[in-house]
Motif scaffolding. Structure first.
Motif: not given
Length: 282
Positions: A237-244, A225-228, A96-99, A73-78
């Motif tokens: 099967g990978d998941v990206i949480n794209t921010g809130t 996706i391009r950036y990551l 801003v990337v975190f796992l 799970i790759v997450c994007i902050g802010l």
């Protein structure tokens, strides 16, 4: 298509929600909704089947599990302008990337546990992107969007003290058990013509806390996706949480209304379904 997994934790079976709202059993056709299914063009193969001939599942009392178990799970902050503003953070110039640990994933209506010692457990409704083909060093947004298998609702539950006040990386405030309810469905990409035109909402104990739109993203889905893909290989099967969007407890005035045992969190995204979690204590 709307794909899901139903049954007890660890014993889920794959299913499909047909246009009439009936659950169709896929367990006779595929082992699971997982990386192998996505990597072998499973969605395309299912789309060619006559749905009406699949067995119907009885839904009474049937638990809905997460629609898949992600590899990572790759997450994007802010990543929402209004959320950055409410927290007093400048808009990021790069994502801003975190796992987040994959074992945080639970079903959309499973209990969310406040960690022991926590006083700042927070909610975050997010658009989750499920990768359907290997992505590495992508050069365009179109190429990036072609790698999307589908979309789902995610609650990126966060412990803000652990995340921001205890030193180190954000991951320790993001990877507590039950901290990533996912689903109810994996909605295939063809059902979501524009991922930047989706409304997201979240309620706590019936009070609307978040009401935003993916149009407010700083970095849209294709760019994420391009950036990551320049820094890591994204696999099926990978998941990206794209921010809130705005409305998290962290952004509220004191006393901030962080979650406690007994609270009820409900969230939804247009066309992707709805979640409901009762909050418990670890």
């Amino acid at each position: 298509m709307r794909l899901l997994r139903v049954g007890a934790p660890g014993r889920e079976r794959p299913a499909l929600l047909d246009e009439a709202g009936r659950l169709r059993d896929l367990s006779g056709l595929i082992d699971d909704l997982d990386a192998s299914f996505l990597a072998t063009h499973g969605i395309r193969r299912l789309a060619e089947l006559p749905t009406a001939e699949l067995p119907v599942l009885t839904t009474g009392g049937l638990r809905i599990g997460p629609p898949l178990r992600p590899n990572k799970i790759v997450c994007i902050g802010l990543n929402y302008r209004d959320h950055a503003a409410e927290t007093g953070a400048p808009l990021p110039t790069e994502p801003v990337v975190f796992l987040k640990a994959p074992d945080t994933v639970v079903g959309p209506d499973d209990t969310v546990l406040v960690p022991r010692g926590s006083t700042k457990t927070d909610w975050e409704v997010e658009l989750a992107v499920v990768i359907g083909r290997t992505a590495r060093y992508l050069s365009s947004l179109d190429e990036a969007l072609d790698c999307v298998a589908g979309y789902a609702v995610a609650n990126d539950v966060s412990e803000r003290e652990f995340q921001l006040e205890r030193g180190g990386q954000w991951d320790k405030g993001k990877s507590c058990e039950t901290f990533n309810p996912l689903g109810p469905w994996l909605v295939t990409a063809d059902e979501v013509p524009d991922p930047q035109a989706l409304r997201l909402r979240l309620w706590v104990n019936g009070d609307l806390r978040q009401d935003g739109t993916t149009a407010d993203m700083v970095f849209p889905v294709g760019e994420i996706i391009r950036y990551l893909s320049q820094f890591m290989v994204l696999h099926p099967g990978d998941v990206i949480n794209t921010g809130t969007p705005a409305g998290v407890a962290l952004g509220q005035p004191e006393p901030k209304p962080y979650l406690v045992a007994g609270d009820v969190v409900e969230l939804e995204i247009d066309g992707l379904g709805r979640q409901r979690q009762e909050v418990g204590q670890a």
